[in-house]
Scaffold this motif. Structure first.
Motif, PDB file in Angstrom:
ATOM      1  N   HIS A   1       2.656  -9.895   2.409  1.00 32.95           N
ATOM      2  CA  HIS A   1       3.568  -8.759   2.227  1.00 32.95           C
ATOM      3  C   HIS A   1       2.805  -7.503   1.792  1.00 32.95           C
ATOM      4  CE1 HIS A   1       7.434 -11.338   1.886  1.00 32.95           C
ATOM      5  NE2 HIS A   1       7.242 -10.881   3.101  1.00 32.95           N
ATOM      6  N   LEU A   2       1.755  -7.689   0.991  1.00 27.49           N
ATOM      7  CA  LEU A   2       0.934  -6.525   0.640  1.00 27.49           C
ATOM      8  C   LEU A   2       0.237  -5.976   1.887  1.00 27.49           C
ATOM      9  CD1 LEU A   2      -0.659  -7.373  -2.852  1.00 27.49           C
ATOM     10  CD2 LEU A   2       0.864  -5.485  -2.297  1.00 27.49           C
TER      11      LEU A   2
ATOM     12  N   ALA B   1      -2.424   2.687   6.309  1.00 29.02           N
ATOM     13  CA  ALA B   1      -3.790   2.647   5.771  1.00 29.02           C
ATOM     14  C   ALA B   1      -4.737   2.218   6.889  1.00 29.02           C
ATOM     15  CB  ALA B   1      -3.855   1.647   4.621  1.00 29.02           C
TER      16      ALA B   1
ATOM     17  N   LYS C   1      -8.863  -1.110  -0.997  1.00 32.92           N
ATOM     18  CA  LYS C   1      -7.729  -1.067  -1.916  1.00 32.92           C
ATOM     19  C   LYS C   1      -6.979  -2.385  -2.012  1.00 32.92           C
ATOM     20  CE  LYS C   1      -6.945   3.875  -1.324  1.00 32.92           C
ATOM     21  NZ  LYS C   1      -7.119   4.453  -2.661  1.00 32.92           N
ATOM     22  N   LEU C   2      -7.117  -3.255  -1.000  1.00 33.79           N
ATOM     23  CA  LEU C   2      -6.383  -4.515  -1.042  1.00 33.79           C
ATOM     24  C   LEU C   2      -7.297  -5.745  -1.010  1.00 33.79           C
ATOM     25  CD1 LEU C   2      -3.822  -6.212  -0.993  1.00 33.79           C
ATOM     26  CD2 LEU C   2      -3.700  -5.875   1.479  1.00 33.79           C
TER      27      LEU C   2
ATOM     28  N   GLN D   1      -9.583   1.427   4.224  1.00 32.83           N
ATOM     29  CA  GLN D   1      -8.724   1.550   3.041  1.00 32.83           C
ATOM     30  C   GLN D   1      -8.122   0.198   2.677  1.00 32.83           C
ATOM     31  OE1 GLN D   1      -6.269   4.632   4.775  1.00 32.83           O
ATOM     32  NE2 GLN D   1      -7.021   6.169   3.323  1.00 32.83           N
TER      33      GLN D   1
ATOM     34  N   PRO E   1       4.303   0.932  12.485  1.00 32.33           N
ATOM     35  CA  PRO E   1       4.844   1.245  11.154  1.00 32.33           C
ATOM     36  C   PRO E   1       4.770   2.739  10.857  1.00 32.33           C
ATOM     37  CG  PRO E   1       3.266  -0.562  11.041  1.00 32.33           C
ATOM     38  CD  PRO E   1       3.166   0.014  12.402  1.00 32.33           C
TER      39      PRO E   1
ATOM     40  N   ASP F   1       1.550  -6.126   4.884  1.00 34.71           N
ATOM     41  CA  ASP F   1       2.631  -5.399   5.570  1.00 34.71           C
ATOM     42  C   ASP F   1       2.793  -4.002   4.979  1.00 34.71           C
ATOM     43  OD1 ASP F   1       3.188  -7.455   7.275  1.00 34.71           O
ATOM     44  OD2 ASP F   1       4.926  -8.203   6.159  1.00 34.71           O
ATOM     45  N   LEU F   2       2.779  -3.942   3.636  1.00 34.14           N
ATOM     46  CA  LEU F   2       2.954  -2.645   2.986  1.00 34.14           C
ATOM     47  C   LEU F   2       1.823  -1.693   3.372  1.00 34.14           C
ATOM     48  CD1 LEU F   2       4.164  -3.517  -0.640  1.00 34.14           C
ATOM     49  CD2 LEU F   2       5.463  -2.436   1.199  1.00 34.14           C
ATOM     50  N   MET F   3       0.579  -2.200   3.362  1.00 36.37           N
ATOM     51  CA  MET F   3      -0.553  -1.337   3.700  1.00 36.37           C
ATOM     52  C   MET F   3      -0.402  -0.814   5.135  1.00 36.37           C
ATOM     53  SD  MET F   3      -2.411  -1.105   0.997  1.00 36.37           S
ATOM     54  CE  MET F   3      -4.141  -0.746   1.183  1.00 36.37           C
ATOM     55  N   ARG F   4       0.124  -1.678   6.021  1.00 35.98           N
ATOM     56  CA  ARG F   4       0.359  -1.220   7.395  1.00 35.98           C
ATOM     57  C   ARG F   4       1.438  -0.147   7.421  1.00 35.98           C
ATOM     58  NH1 ARG F   4       1.834  -5.859  11.169  1.00 35.98           N
ATOM     59  NH2 ARG F   4       2.062  -4.139  12.637  1.00 35.98           N
ATOM     60  N   ALA F   5       2.482  -0.360   6.615  1.00 35.56           N
ATOM     61  CA  ALA F   5       3.555   0.640   6.572  1.00 35.56           C
ATOM     62  C   ALA F   5       3.043   1.971   6.016  1.00 35.56           C
ATOM     63  CB  ALA F   5       4.715   0.125   5.716  1.00 35.56           C
ATOM     64  N   TYR F   6       2.066   1.902   5.099  1.00 35.24           N
ATOM     65  CA  TYR F   6       1.489   3.138   4.562  1.00 35.24           C
ATOM     66  C   TYR F   6       0.518   3.765   5.555  1.00 35.24           C
ATOM     67  CZ  TYR F   6       3.028   1.045   0.125  1.00 35.24           C
ATOM     68  OH  TYR F   6       3.761   0.459  -0.875  1.00 35.24           O
TER      69      TYR F   6
ATOM     70  N   PRO G   1     -10.272  -6.119  -3.980  1.00 34.52           N
ATOM     71  CA  PRO G   1      -9.775  -6.497  -5.312  1.00 34.52           C
ATOM     72  C   PRO G   1      -8.993  -7.808  -5.317  1.00 34.52           C
ATOM     73  CG  PRO G   1      -8.700  -4.470  -4.535  1.00 34.52           C
ATOM     74  CD  PRO G   1      -9.792  -4.781  -3.574  1.00 34.52           C
ATOM     75  N   ALA G   2      -8.267  -8.095  -4.219  1.00 31.51           N
ATOM     76  CA  ALA G   2      -7.487  -9.335  -4.189  1.00 31.51           C
ATOM     77  C   ALA G   2      -8.411 -10.550  -4.141  1.00 31.51           C
ATOM     78  CB  ALA G   2      -6.535  -9.339  -2.989  1.00 31.51           C
TER      79      ALA G   2
ATOM     80  N   TRP H   1      -3.965  -6.246 -10.118  1.00 32.65           N
ATOM     81  CA  TRP H   1      -5.157  -5.595 -10.699  1.00 32.65           C
ATOM     82  C   TRP H   1      -4.935  -4.102 -10.950  1.00 32.65           C
ATOM     83  CZ3 TRP H   1      -4.800  -7.683  -5.819  1.00 32.65           C
ATOM     84  CH2 TRP H   1      -4.778  -6.776  -4.757  1.00 32.65           C
TER      85      TRP H   1
ATOM     86  N   ASP I   1      -2.029 -11.585  -0.128  1.00 33.40           N
ATOM     87  CA  ASP I   1      -0.578 -11.606   0.066  1.00 33.40           C
ATOM     88  C   ASP I   1      -0.186 -10.894   1.379  1.00 33.40           C
ATOM     89  OD1 ASP I   1       2.105 -11.339  -2.189  1.00 33.40           O
ATOM     90  OD2 ASP I   1       2.192 -10.724  -0.102  1.00 33.40           O
TER      91      ASP I   1
END
Lengths: 266, 253
Positions: free
Chosen positions: A164-165, A174, A182-183, A178, B77, A167-172, A186-187, B93, A162
């Motif tokens: 957007h996920l 990571a 973490k993404l 990582q 970011p 994008d979120l990891m970049r915003a965090y 498992p995805a 998950w 995904d």
């Protein structure tokens, strides 16, 4: 008003499925076995062409008691496992690179697909010249026919992460490692498990093909040996064990999938 | 903590390549979001709202112009900015509590502290009893509340929401937007929310920015001076209707 009959028919469908699976399917299998025995006992064919199921069982029993069967099974098992392990080590990073880098994908993918298109039997002679007839050539054949489904599964799995996920990891903030743990991993896991199921089954096929090319031990060697001595029970028995081995590989991966993807059943 | 969470966009221009050719998405967009204010951005579909939000989040660099957070230029970011998308984008998950803890795993916080914050956030969201469930067990509204909580958990100074209620049905939408107001009143942040709903924009915000069709420009800046706390009933008031007409007129221009 229409709801009640619909529910009822759904229940009866479920029952039918249950009956088919646990009752009629075994009966079909036993029926085919009975047909086989009937054909043999009617002596349409000589027994050295179509052996009696009990002949096959007896032949395997003799080999088993002498410790011969176990040795050949272990050889094939080892070849399949080692080849599959190499395949995983090769295909996962390759698939990841192809999925993540447009440049490397454009550069490599045509060649990867071309390698995949080579029929392994066509290069049998080369494999023997280069690697001899010991375990190295079998591991090569197993890896050669199992790496592609795994790579393909990795590519699809990683590409479908995904956005957007991401994008979120970049915003965090990571880091790439990582993001992988973490993404991406498992995805992609459902795809990886599907690919591994295909490859695990092919691994046993690969070990057998490798042994047919040239070998002095293993289950497919028993088949070659049985051909030379017109020992049909031996050939049937070895084919049966190869099939069981292949199913066992599938079963182990299916069990692993059940455990790793437990969240999908929640 | 005087200027925490002030987000300034100055003269942003942005274009991108699509199948149909080069598309000018944003044209000279400038605004300044004050500390702890709630601003909504409304505009026709495809006017570049989502692009603007990605630029504000530091995920995309604008062709020209700049974004600054608390006075310093934003070129990547930051954890100071929380993000919520139209879809909840949870990790299927991970359990609910593992999902909400995700952003904290990249901070230096101890495991116990992560857990403590996650527990209290779930309580605020009213999702405590689902802590160990997987997202597939949540309704659309619960999932979106969880996504909002996840964006708030590391206490960002700015919260950017991209049509966060777009995938919800009308009733759930009203409920979750009231929930957002309640949560926001306890965790004051500078909020910028993209929405298609004029009523939603007025109900939630201190200020509504109206964008033009592509290339997107800010064509109207409406201050919403309705008293808080607000509720859905306020939509019937004359002031509300007046503001609604004002925004709608700007959109139609």
């Amino acid at each position: 008003m229409a709801v009640v009959p619909a529910t009822r028919s759904r229940i009866s469908q479920m029952n039918w499925f249950w009956v088919l699976r646990w009752f009629l399917a075994p009966i079909l299998g036993m029926g085919l076995l009975a047909l086989w025995i009937a054909v043999v006992e009617a002596e349409y064919y000589p027994r050295f062409i179509l052996p009696h199921p009990f002949d096959i069982f007896d032949r395997m029993q003799v080999l088993y008691e002498r410790g011969i069967l176990e040795r050949h099974v272990m050889v094939t098992l080892k070849e399949a496992l080692a080849g599959l392990a190499f395949s995983i080590v090769l295909a996962l990073p390759l698939g990841y690179i192809v999925a993540r880098s447009k440049w490397l994908s454009a550069l490599l993918l045509p060649y990867l697909v071309a390698i995949r298109a080579i029929p392994v039997v066509a290069i049998a002679a080369l494999i023997v010249i280069w690697l001899g007839t010991d375990i190295k050539s079998k591991i090569f054949v197993v890896t050669f026919i199992t790496w592609f489904p795994l790579m393909e599964a990795t590519v699809v799995g990683v590409q479908n992460v995904d956005s957007h996920l991401r994008d979120l990891m970049r915003a965090y903030q990571a880091n790439p490692l990582q993001i992988f743990w973490k993404l991406e991993l498992p995805a992609a896991m459902p795809n990886l498990m599907s690919g591994l199921k295909i490859s695990a089954t092919l691994a046993v096929v690969g070990a057998a093909v490798g042994e047919l090319i040239g070998a002095s031990q293993g289950l497919a060697y028993l088949i070659v040996f049985g051909r030379g001595t017109s020992d049909a029970p031996l050939v049937f028995g070895a084919v049966g064990i190869l099939t069981v081995l292949s199913l066992a590989f599938y079963g182990v991966v299916a069990a692993l999938e059940h455990f790793v993807l437990a969240w999908r059943r929640a | 903590m005087t200027n925490n969470g002030s987000l300034v966009a100055s003269n942003i221009y942005h274009a991108y390549d699509a199948a149909a050719g080069r598309i000018q998405a944003l044209e000279n967009v400038s605004f300044s979001l004050g500390n702890e204010t709630f601003t909504c951005l409304v505009g026709p579909s495809g006017c570049g709202k989502s692009t603007l939000l990605r630029i504000l989040a530091g995920l995309v660099q604008p062709e020209s112009g700049s974004v600054s957070l608390n006075g310093s230029t934003l070129d990547s970011p930051r954890r100071k900015i929380g993000l919520v998308f139209q879809d909840a984008t949870l990790m299927p998950w991970r359990t609910v509590i593992q999902n909400i803890m995700l952003p904290l795993e990249f901070t230096g916080l101890s495991r116990q502290e992560q857990r403590r914050r996650a527990d209290s956030m779930l309580e605020l969201l009213g999702l405590s009893e689902f802590a160990n469930a997987y997202p597939s067990a949540l309704s659309g509204g619960m999932a979106q509340r969880l996504a909002i909580g996840r964006a708030l958990i590391y206490d960002p100074e700015v919260l950017l929401l991209d049509e966060p209620f777009g995938a919800l049905d009308a009733l759930t939408r009203e409920y979750v937007s009231e929930e957002l107001l309640r949560i926001w009143s306890q965790h004051k942040k500078t909020v910028l929310m993209v929405t298609h709903s004029i009523q939603e924009a007025i109900l939630l915000s201190d200020r509504v920015l109206v964008m033009s069709p592509r290339p997107g420009r800010i064509v109207k800046d409406v201050t919403i001076d309705l008293p808080r706390p607000r509720s859905l009933d306020d939509m019937l008031g004359t002031d509300f209707v007046r503001l609604e007409a004002q925004v709608r007129a700007a959109l139609r221009r």
